[in-house]
Design an enzyme around this catalytic site. Structure first.
Site, PDB file in Angstrom:
ATOM      1  N   GLU A  63     131.616 -21.007  44.326  1.00 50.10           N
ATOM      2  CA  GLU A  63     130.962 -21.373  43.069  1.00 50.10           C
ATOM      3  C   GLU A  63     129.815 -20.445  42.696  1.00 50.10           C
ATOM      4  OE1 GLU A  63     131.790 -23.515  45.444  1.00 50.10           O
ATOM      5  OE2 GLU A  63     132.924 -25.167  44.575  1.00 50.10           O
ATOM      6  N   PHE A 125     130.289 -40.221  47.653  1.00 49.95           N
ATOM      7  CA  PHE A 125     130.886 -38.989  48.160  1.00 49.95           C
ATOM      8  C   PHE A 125     130.697 -37.826  47.174  1.00 49.95           C
ATOM      9  CE2 PHE A 125     134.674 -36.192  48.675  1.00 49.95           C
ATOM     10  CZ  PHE A 125     134.306 -35.655  49.898  1.00 49.95           C
ATOM     11  N   GLN A 126     130.212 -36.717  47.664  1.00 50.54           N
ATOM     12  CA  GLN A 126     129.949 -35.500  46.885  1.00 50.54           C
ATOM     13  C   GLN A 126     129.013 -35.747  45.697  1.00 50.54           C
ATOM     14  OE1 GLN A 126     133.767 -33.500  46.165  1.00 50.54           O
ATOM     15  NE2 GLN A 126     133.508 -32.426  48.106  1.00 50.54           N
ATOM     16  N   LYS A 175     132.415 -38.576  35.919  1.00 49.77           N
ATOM     17  CA  LYS A 175     133.875 -38.633  35.899  1.00 49.77           C
ATOM     18  C   LYS A 175     134.380 -39.673  34.899  1.00 49.77           C
ATOM     19  CE  LYS A 175     137.732 -38.274  39.068  1.00 49.77           C
ATOM     20  NZ  LYS A 175     138.105 -38.266  40.492  1.00 49.77           N
ATOM     21  N   MET A 488     117.371  -1.367  52.367  1.00 55.59           N
ATOM     22  CA  MET A 488     116.053  -1.511  51.769  1.00 55.59           C
ATOM     23  C   MET A 488     115.082  -2.121  52.777  1.00 55.59           C
ATOM     24  SD  MET A 488     114.319  -0.695  49.180  1.00 55.59           S
ATOM     25  CE  MET A 488     114.995  -0.552  47.534  1.00 55.59           C
TER      26      MET A 488
END
Lengths: 573, 176
Positions: A63, A125-126, A175, A488
């Site tokens: 993501e 959940f999630q 949802k 760097m």
């Protein structure tokens, strides 16, 4: 609420919330989006299945990459980048991308799935409180819990993302809102009463700015990304040509002005050019145009522009006097304010003053640039690879970088012909940005060559996106500058930490096998003599290509303004 | 030099906005002394009053960052001499004869008298409610609560500026 209505349908159709989401983003002109499915966005993905002829959804592999790809798309095209993720881990993975877009004022709309409204706050959940988490890294965010609120939320999201000082916006949709049905009617937002996207210009500020410019003997323009965000490249040229003053750019502002322009004196900042840094003390006027005095540009602020008055052209009032006091703040859209100033100034010529910058460039060329771009012995240098690629592609390319030494080398030695031809992570300095951003840029501008310069460290931070290239066939040219170090940090360890190279050595995989596993053409360059042939081979095909170049592992980026020092203390070695 | 500032914010009534505003103070490590929020005189627009202790330079930057929030209409900053401010405090005390003297002396309102307790109310500046608190302590103070500060500016500037802003940016303004 004050919205100008453009009816998309006379009889409102009844759609699911998910269909309304897709129809809304299409109404905003979206034809490419980046995303990753998951439990709380299955209904949106189900709806998307019927729109594949109108939206090209690119399936990324993480993501974070979805947001960076949307950023790359936005930076290349000037349009809003769109991405979609699921709730919980999908959403939290996107946070780095949002923070990057926030720092670099990149217009992105992220649609995130969320658990059903009845479950909010129950640790289901999630579930994460994504609106809470992203408050600090978005320009605006909103949670939508009813299908009928979806079109207005998305309309506002796009308006806020692209207008004013652009930035990322999150629309978090539960949802149950995705599956509920609603009459669909879309109106593009043109005004939000609490939000001023284009501040009214105070004519007195213009007059004060004009007066300072007319009186100045040693002025310098500091050009930022704001010029490109405002689409004011022509207005900038007109201003510079009438005023006659030299202009230096920030990292993100580089392609606002062609590299070859006689008044362009190079890049500002820590690894910028010698002239615009060392001459800072001699300036009697700094005209900052769409830039925000980042600490990488100013060095120690107490010493910055110590003999100069400051005129600051800026759309975001909170940037004025944040770090550098502006004698004359000119609040407004540069597209409005620059021409007002150009029209009123008497015009000037600063040939001798600009010659002083040229003399500085000659010093820098002899000390650094010649050896960096045209070495004749020793290991291959990063600068020479950038120089050769830039010469090969001329004005046909968009350059994308990751973050680190190669980024500074690429920024310094690539030549810019067109606006929006550098895409790089400036404010946040996000390693792993380059590969997904290049994918987004190429999909936004398929007719352009997209050249990604990436180090071996940053490449591995989002290397899974090679699979996105495999699946979607994106013709990105990847120039992997491999020095076997986190270069760097290694440079700082060498210069400031007694050469104690703590955890900066990389034992790398065989990148040829990784290329082969992803069906990507590959060439390895270890000797200078092989460079030209490999570049020619890379550009021969339209497909993706990885050119790995073994570069000098002990190379440092110079010039350098040490952290906390004045820009005039810039070191040439 | 650090001193007390009062910030007035006019905003849309949006979930989480207070959090967004307070985060700006958190980022600059400024402690909020008090905060109150309620609907303003204009329907649909909320008004926050925030009191902080900081310096002039910081507070000016903070106010610009607050105003930058998409859902914030306007933010104003005042020093104490530019506003009339007030807060309310409530005290639950044990009923006793000694309380009456204090009630009179401090001009306290009695809100409720129970069988063995009284609830008193005092409005004023923080120093006044604090003084009463100290005086009640020896006489069986059971519980104490203070509201945050509410304030009104002495000048017309804020009212006129807000009016001007809304007439420019809200086509519906005037129809509320």
């Amino acid at each position: 609420m004050s919205i100008t209505t453009i009816d998309t349908a006379i009889e409102p159709r009844i759609l699911t919330g998910s269909q309304a989401i897709i129809e809304s983003i299409i109404a905003e002109g979206t034809d490419v989006m980046f995303g990753y499915p998951g439990g709380q966005v299955i209904p949106i993905y189900d709806a998307l299945y019927d729109y594949t002829d109108r939206i090209h959804h690119v399936l990324v592999r993480h993501e974070q990459a979805a947001v960076h790809a949307a950023e790359g798309y936005a930076r290349a095209t000037g349009r809003v980048g769109v991405c979609m993720v699921t709730s919980g881990p999908g959403a939290t993975n996107a946070v780095t991308g949002l923070a990057d877009a926030m720092m670099d004022s990149t217009p992105v709309v992220l649609i995130s799935g969320q658990v059903s409204a009845s479950l909010l706050g129950t640790d289901s959940f999630q579930e994460t409180n994504f609106v809470g988490i992203t408050q600090a890294v978005t320009k605006w965010n909103i949670q939508v819990k009813r299908a009928e609120d979806i079109p207005d939320a998305i309309s506002r999201a796009f308006y806020i993302a692209r207008s004013g000082r652009p930035g990322p916006v999150v629309v978090d949709i539960t949802k149950d809102a995705q599956v509920a049905r609603t009459p669909f009617k879309y109106s593009r937002t043109e005004n939000i009463r609490s939000y001023v996207s284009r501040p009214e210009v105070d004519i007195r500020s213009i007059e004060d700015a004009v007066q300072l410019i007319n009186l100045s003997r040693r002025p310098m323009a500091l050009v930022g990304q704001g010029v490109q965000l405002a689409g004011a490249e022509k207005e900038l040229l007109a201003f510079l040509e009438k005023s006659g003053m030299p202009a230096a750019s920030t990292l993100l502002g580089l392609s606002s002005l062609p590299s070859s322009h006689p008044q362009n004196v190079g890049m500002l900042g820590m690894h910028g050019n010698y002239g615009p840094n060392v001459k800072n003390r001699e300036c009697d006027l700094l005209v900052a145009i769409g830039m925000r005095f980042d600490d990488r540009v100013t060095g120690r602020v107490e010493d910055f522009g110590i003999n100069a008055k400051v005129v600051h052209l800026e759309i975001d009032p909170s940037e004025v006097n944040k770090l550098i006091y502006a004698d004359v703040p000119v609040i407004g859209d540069i597209k409005d304010t620059l021409p007002m100033i150009t029209e009123r100034i008497s015009g000037g010529k600063y040939e001798e003053w600009i010659d002083e910058f040229r003399a500085c460039y000659d010093v820098e060329y002899e000390k650094i640039i010649r050896e960096e771009t045209c070495p004749t012995s020793g290991a291959v240098r990063m600068g020479e690879v950038v120089h050769k690629i830039s010469t090969a592609v001329r004005d046909s390319a968009i350059m994308v970088t990751d973050v680190g030494q190669h980024q500074m080398m690429a920024a310094r030695y690539f030549k810019y012909y067109n606006p929006r031809s550098i895409i790089t992570s400036g404010g946040l300095g996000t390693m792993g940005y380059g590969l997904p951003a290049a994918i987004g840029a190429k999909l936004g501008m398929p007719g352009k060559r997209v050249c990604l310069f990436v180090g071996d460290g940053g490449f591995q931070m989002n290397i899974q996106e090679l699979c996105t290239i495999l699946q979607t066939r994106v013709g990105v040219k990847i120039i992997l500058l491999n020095n076997g170090y986190l270069g760097m940090v290694r440079q700082w360890q060498e210069l400031f930490f007694n050469e104690r190279y703590s955890f900066t050595t990389l034992v790398n995989p065989d990148f040829s096998l990784i290329a082969a596993a992803n069906g990507i053409e590959y060439a390895r360059v270890e000797k200078r003599d092989d460079l030209d042939a490999a570049i020619e081979r890379m550009f021969f095909h339209d497909d993706a290509f990885i050119m790995e170049v073994k570069v000098d592992s002990g190379e440092n980026v110079f010039p350098m303004v040490p952290a906390g020092a004045a820009v005039t203390d810039i070191m040439l070695e | 030099m650090e001193k007390e500032y009062i910030i007035t914010i006019f905003s849309e009534n949006k979930v989480g906005l207070l959090n967004q505003v307070t985060t700006i103070f958190t980022c600059r490590n400024i402690n909020i002394e008090s905060v109150t929020a309620s609907e303003s005189a204009i329907s649909g627009i909320h008004r926050y009053t925030i009191v902080v202790h900081t310096d002039q330079e910081k507070i000016e930057k903070v106010v610009k960052q607050i105003e930058k929030k998409v859902d914030v209409l306007k933010a104003y900053v005042y020093t104490l001499d530019q506003v009339v401010q007030q807060e309310i405090a409530m005290y639950r005390v044990r009923r006793s004869a000694s309380i009456e003297h204090i009630v009179r002396k401090f001009n306290v309102r009695v809100l409720e008298v129970g069988e063995d307790y009284m609830v008193l109310e005092k409005t004023g500046h923080a120093s006044e409610t604090r003084e009463l608190f100290e005086n009640l302590k020896p006489h069986g103070l059971l519980q104490f609560v203070r509201s945050g500060v509410v304030s009104l500016p002495k000048s017309d500037a804020e009212r006129e500026d807000l009016h001007h802003y809304l007439s420019l940016h809200d086509p519906q303004y005037g129809n509320y």
